[in-house]
Write an enzyme that holds these catalytic residues in place. Sequence first.
Site: not given
Ligand code: SIN
Length: 276
Positions: A97, A99, A247, A262
């Site tokens: 996906h 973000d 990612h 995050r």
């Molecule tokens: C995310 O999808 O922003 C999280 C990525 C992660 O936890 O490695």
Amino acid sequence: MGWGIQKLSGHLGARLTGKRVNGASEATLNAVRDALFEYEVVVLPDQHLSPEDHIRLAAHFGEIVVNRFFTPVATHPRIAEVRTKPDQTAVLGGTWHTDHSYDAAPAMCSILCAHELPPVGGDTHFASMTAGYHALSDGLKQTLRGLSAEHSDGSFAGSQLGLGLGGNPDAFRPPVVHPAVIAHPVTGAPCVYVNGDFTTRFEGWSVEESAPLLAYLYRFVTQPIFTARVVWEPGMVAIWDNRLVQHYATADYPGHARLMHRITVAGEPLAPFEGA
Ligand code: SIN
């Protein structure tokens, strides 16, 4: 610029070493920003940022946009908590996906700080949507450049991952539409802007009609040749440009905890790629 740079893979990713972002000069932070646009994802080992440091770093990239689905860090509500408990087998972000593609102005970048890591595993994979675009046939590039796609936050509705929704139905908003091939807002680079979690259909096409081409694009863009893998280290920070990469977080550490903080930084509405 003072940073050591080691590429993570042929198409994307760089490890920036030898400096601290905390208290760094404007020039040093601008160099991180330039590296982000060049390498699409950058990792900075050994930074050990506190929540305040994390917020200060994000401010260099733009305005913080609070994720309306993730549980916020209790003491710092502008930071989202990405937590896996030892009894969880699925993880947040465990499929490809970008973000906030479900927002009219999707997030420019995300900044993830490692706070608690499993003994092994929990790596994050990134795929370059520009490298993927360049490898498509001219015919498919042309077709995609005539298309827009709908992005929806609906995939959060059935999630069992302890999101901080608090039963708030206002978190969900109507789908938004973005060009299927965008021009990166800073560099102008073409990027295939569809992703597995949030893109539901091409505009004017049914879900059924869209599914085969979307599935082909997800597989194509996320082939190993277009990816880089981030193996987390204590205190490491990763920054990625959500217009350039997709990612996913690997769910391969059952019985162990993982805690990341995050921050997502606001972006702008996306324009179609009009170049040759
Ligand atoms: C995310 O999808 O922003 C999280 C990525 C992660 O936890 O490695």
